[in-house]
Write a protein that holds these residues in place. Structure first.
Motif, mmCIF file in Angstrom:
data_model
loop_
_atom_site.group_PDB
_atom_site.id
_atom_site.type_symbol
_atom_site.label_atom_id
_atom_site.label_comp_id
_atom_site.label_asym_id
_atom_site.label_seq_id
_atom_site.Cartn_x
_atom_site.Cartn_y
_atom_site.Cartn_z
ATOM 1 N N LEU A 1 0.837 -1.195 0.000
ATOM 2 C CA LEU A 1 0.000 0.000 0.000
ATOM 3 C C LEU A 1 0.874 1.247 0.000
ATOM 4 C CD1 LEU A 1 -2.869 -0.844 2.508
ATOM 5 C CD2 LEU A 1 -3.031 -0.605 0.038
ATOM 6 N N CYS A 2 0.496 2.245 -0.773
ATOM 7 C CA CYS A 2 1.239 3.490 -0.822
ATOM 8 C C CYS A 2 0.265 4.651 -0.989
ATOM 9 C CB CYS A 2 2.263 3.474 -1.950
ATOM 10 S SG CYS A 2 1.562 3.086 -3.571
ATOM 11 N N LEU A 3 0.706 5.835 -0.628
ATOM 12 C CA LEU A 3 -0.125 7.034 -0.702
ATOM 13 C C LEU A 3 0.292 7.863 -1.911
ATOM 14 C CD1 LEU A 3 -0.189 8.037 3.079
ATOM 15 C CD2 LEU A 3 -1.856 6.713 1.785
ATOM 16 N N ILE A 4 -0.690 8.313 -2.666
ATOM 17 C CA ILE A 4 -0.458 9.060 -3.897
ATOM 18 C C ILE A 4 -1.135 10.427 -3.792
ATOM 19 C CG2 ILE A 4 -0.596 9.001 -6.423
ATOM 20 C CD1 ILE A 4 0.810 6.567 -5.214
ATOM 21 N N ALA A 5 -0.398 11.489 -4.150
ATOM 22 C CA ALA A 5 -0.939 12.851 -4.116
ATOM 23 C C ALA A 5 -1.266 13.313 -5.527
ATOM 24 C CB ALA A 5 0.072 13.809 -3.478
ATOM 25 N N TYR A 6 -2.446 13.912 -5.676
ATOM 26 C CA TYR A 6 -2.877 14.509 -6.931
ATOM 27 C C TYR A 6 -3.229 15.972 -6.687
ATOM 28 C CZ TYR A 6 -3.503 9.705 -8.631
ATOM 29 O OH TYR A 6 -3.302 8.404 -9.004
ATOM 30 N N PRO A 7 -3.052 16.822 -7.697
ATOM 31 C CA PRO A 7 -3.432 18.226 -7.510
ATOM 32 C C PRO A 7 -4.945 18.385 -7.464
ATOM 33 C CG PRO A 7 -2.787 17.842 -9.782
ATOM 34 C CD PRO A 7 -2.480 16.575 -9.033
ATOM 35 N N LEU A 8 -5.398 19.365 -6.708
ATOM 36 C CA LEU A 8 -6.811 19.706 -6.737
ATOM 37 C C LEU A 8 -7.090 20.486 -8.018
ATOM 38 C CD1 LEU A 8 -7.459 20.969 -3.091
ATOM 39 C CD2 LEU A 8 -7.973 18.730 -4.042
ATOM 40 N N LYS A 9 -8.288 20.373 -8.517
ATOM 41 C CA LYS A 9 -8.649 21.118 -9.713
ATOM 42 C C LYS A 9 -8.908 22.570 -9.352
ATOM 43 C CE LYS A 9 -11.761 21.078 -13.676
ATOM 44 N NZ LYS A 9 -12.921 20.425 -14.314
ATOM 45 N N GLY A 10 -8.323 23.485 -10.109
ATOM 46 C CA GLY A 10 -8.549 24.903 -9.876
ATOM 47 C C GLY A 10 -7.649 25.450 -8.793
ATOM 48 N N ASP A 11 -8.071 26.497 -8.165
ATOM 49 C CA ASP A 11 -7.296 27.201 -7.135
ATOM 50 C C ASP A 11 -7.037 26.282 -5.957
ATOM 51 O OD1 ASP A 11 -7.826 30.281 -5.235
ATOM 52 O OD2 ASP A 11 -6.136 28.907 -5.370
ATOM 53 N N HIS A 12 -5.754 26.248 -5.476
ATOM 54 C CA HIS A 12 -5.429 25.365 -4.361
ATOM 55 C C HIS A 12 -6.129 25.784 -3.080
ATOM 56 C CE1 HIS A 12 -2.353 28.550 -3.636
ATOM 57 N NE2 HIS A 12 -2.591 28.252 -2.390
ATOM 58 N N GLY A 13 -6.683 26.971 -3.039
ATOM 59 C CA GLY A 13 -7.395 27.402 -1.836
ATOM 60 C C GLY A 13 -8.798 26.849 -1.763
ATOM 61 N N ALA A 14 -9.331 26.405 -2.900
ATOM 62 C CA ALA A 14 -10.698 25.893 -2.919
ATOM 63 C C ALA A 14 -10.687 24.439 -2.487
ATOM 64 C CB ALA A 14 -11.287 26.027 -4.321
ATOM 65 N N VAL A 15 -10.576 24.203 -1.195
ATOM 66 C CA VAL A 15 -10.381 22.849 -0.682
ATOM 67 C C VAL A 15 -11.664 22.039 -0.646
ATOM 68 C CG1 VAL A 15 -8.417 23.540 0.703
ATOM 69 C CG2 VAL A 15 -10.706 23.636 1.692
ATOM 70 N N ASP A 16 -12.789 22.660 -0.903
ATOM 71 C CA ASP A 16 -14.054 21.932 -0.815
ATOM 72 C C ASP A 16 -14.472 21.291 -2.132
ATOM 73 O OD1 ASP A 16 -14.420 22.484 1.875
ATOM 74 O OD2 ASP A 16 -15.270 24.456 1.441
ATOM 75 N N SER A 17 -13.690 21.488 -3.185
ATOM 76 C CA SER A 17 -14.067 20.929 -4.485
ATOM 77 C C SER A 17 -12.971 20.006 -4.998
ATOM 78 C CB SER A 17 -14.313 22.054 -5.493
ATOM 79 O OG SER A 17 -13.171 22.889 -5.583
ATOM 80 N N VAL A 18 -12.855 18.836 -4.372
ATOM 81 C CA VAL A 18 -11.836 17.870 -4.770
ATOM 82 C C VAL A 18 -12.240 17.222 -6.087
ATOM 83 C CG1 VAL A 18 -10.640 15.751 -4.154
ATOM 84 C CG2 VAL A 18 -11.228 17.414 -2.400
ATOM 85 N N ASP A 19 -11.356 17.287 -7.070
ATOM 86 C CA ASP A 19 -11.643 16.737 -8.394
ATOM 87 C C ASP A 19 -10.332 16.287 -9.020
ATOM 88 O OD1 ASP A 19 -12.294 16.169 -11.000
ATOM 89 O OD2 ASP A 19 -13.762 17.790 -11.145
ATOM 90 N N ASN A 20 -10.246 15.005 -9.315
ATOM 91 C CA ASN A 20 -9.017 14.472 -9.898
ATOM 92 C C ASN A 20 -9.100 14.314 -11.409
ATOM 93 O OD1 ASN A 20 -7.618 14.264 -7.514
ATOM 94 N ND2 ASN A 20 -8.430 12.230 -7.056
ATOM 95 N N SER A 21 -10.065 14.981 -12.048
ATOM 96 C CA SER A 21 -10.259 14.790 -13.483
ATOM 97 C C SER A 21 -9.097 15.289 -14.318
ATOM 98 C CB SER A 21 -11.544 15.502 -13.926
ATOM 99 O OG SER A 21 -11.456 16.893 -13.680
ATOM 100 N N ASP A 22 -8.277 16.179 -13.729
ATOM 101 C CA ASP A 22 -7.147 16.697 -14.503
ATOM 102 C C ASP A 22 -5.873 15.922 -14.251
ATOM 103 O OD1 ASP A 22 -6.826 17.491 -11.923
ATOM 104 O OD2 ASP A 22 -6.151 19.531 -12.389
#
Length: 425
Positions: free
Chosen positions: A82-103
């Motif tokens: 098992l390993c942990l993977i980080a993906y960027p949030l879509k849009g502004d990094h301050g908008a933490v309530d809209s997690v979207d990995n589509s990009d």
């Protein structure tokens, strides 16, 4: 997209970044992970995130630089670990309530961070399939983890001999027990919640140890009170008891973790929070002395810069209105790898040769010195229970300065001053 992702030397389209254990974590129960050489990440706590987004400008030099937010999930690597993977949030990094990995790239192409090359991990099974298939095996591993944790609690002070002629910093990854524990526990928590959730928000912070070859790290729990205003009665009572039974109640500070490289003896020393809670005031002073000792002599040249930064931090906090830094820690960091002292007229070739040498056991007490005394760092960390009148949702609003934290800083200044004066006799 987070600045940390934009700064990566990778293809324009963002890939997932494999998070690694942060080998210099010496305290705390929250898992801190290595995003890249200069950036760490840890689980996002709304209150801590709010602190970093709104902290006063004059406090910024005493806290890690805040770099944004990422989405983290777990998967398996090529060895089915098992390993942990980080993906960027879509849009502004301050908008933490809209997690979207589509990009992001598909999970079949995960970017592994190493010191050499980027490797692509090929996986076909989904995390749920893997968890279901290997549940029994992982359950056995969890029992082993509990056994290791119990061993760690009993082994409160550990010494390891290292090969001084080799790369000391590369050997640290095999020795730090606290880092290993926190990483494995984070994986275990996320695995257990896999059926309900496989996506978490983590904040990105500056890696304060990145500019040191062999970081010596002291983690101090500051203040006379550790529980937040939102703590349950049981939690508050537990924290009050810990303070009363440790140096927190007497001097406003207690040892939470320590990692020291003693160049003279070629040993790494680790001290955990369970030992720190048992220390008397005199024991705390002796541990502080040990932190600044390299196995042959006291690193006196570090004490002045530490005192200067502690005094500056104290002055800054005395100007902060209504802040309470409950359960916050203070880090003191310096480089355990010393450099030979050379004459001012040495030529470039001599300096280059010396830069590759390690401290010799037979060297005298003043033969070695750090690259610069300004490399000593003092920073506040861990703000999950911090409160301020700016946080409108808080039911309790405090007035004035954080007297408990400032009391702890003054105690620390007094003790380091005593060590300085006594070592000069």
């Amino acid at each position: 997209m987070s600045p940390a992702f934009r700064a990566m030397d990778v293809e324009p389209r963002a890939k997932g970044v494999l998070l690694e254990p942060f080998i210099h974590q010496v305290g705390g129960h929250s898992c801190v992970l290595r995003f890249n050489e200069t950036t760490l990440c840890k689980p996002l706590v709304p209150r801590e995130h709010q602190f970093y987004e709104t902290l006063p400008a004059e406090m910024r030099r005493f806290t890690p630089q805040y770099k944004g937010v990422v989405s983290v999930c777990f998967d398996e690597d090529e060895d089915r670990n098992l390993c942990l993977i980080a993906y960027p949030l879509k849009g502004d990094h301050g908008a933490v309530d809209s997690v979207d990995n589509s990009d992001c790239e598909p999970k079949s192409k995960l970017l592994r961070w190493t010191n050499k090359k980027h490797h692509v991990l090929e996986t076909e099974k989904t995390p749920k399939d893997w968890v279901r298939q290997h549940w029994k095996e992982e359950k056995m591993k969890s029992h082993k983890l509990e056994e290791e944790f119990e061993w760690l609690k009993k082994s409160e002070v550990l010494y390891y001999s290292v090969e001084k002629k080799g790369n000391v910093s590369s050997q640290l990854k095999y020795y730090n027990p606290w880092s290993m524990k926190c990483h494995q526990q984070q994986l275990q928590r996320m695995k257990e919640n896999a059926k309900h959730r496989n996506q978490y928000k983590f904040i990105l912070l500056e890696n304060l140890t990145s500019r040191y070859e062999v970081p010596c790290v002291l983690d101090l729990k500051m203040g006379t009170r550790q529980h937040g205003d939102d703590a349950s009665e049981e939690k508050a009572a537990n924290q009050i008891r810990k303070c009363q039974q440790s140096t927190s109640a007497v001097i406003g500070v207690r040892l939470c973790g320590m990692q020291v490289y003693q160049a003279g003896s070629g040993q790494l020393m680790f001290m955990n929070k369970y030992h720190g809670r048992k220390l008397s005031v005199q024991g705390f002073k002796e541990a502080l002395f040990q932190f600044f000792h390299n196995g042959r002599y006291l690193r006196r040249e570090l004490l002045g810069p530490v005192l200067k930064k502690l005094a500056e931090l104290k002055a800054v906090l005395e100007r902060q209105e209504s802040y309470r830094f409950y359960s916050s820690s203070l880090l003191i960091i310096y480089d355990g790898k010393e450099r030979p002292e050379v004459a001012l007229d040495s030529d470039a070739e001599d300096l280059e040769d010396l830069s590759e040498e390690s401290a010799d056991e037979s060297a005298g007490a003043y033969a070695f010195k750090p690259l610069s005394t300004s490399s000593v760092d003092v920073r506040m960390i861990d703000f999950a229970h911090t409160t301020c009148r700016l946080y409108g949702e808080d039911s309790v609003v405090h007035e004035g300065q954080d007297a408990g934290y400032i009391f702890g800083l003054q105690s620390l200044i007094d003790i380091v001053t005593e060590i300085t004066e006594e070592s000069g006799e």
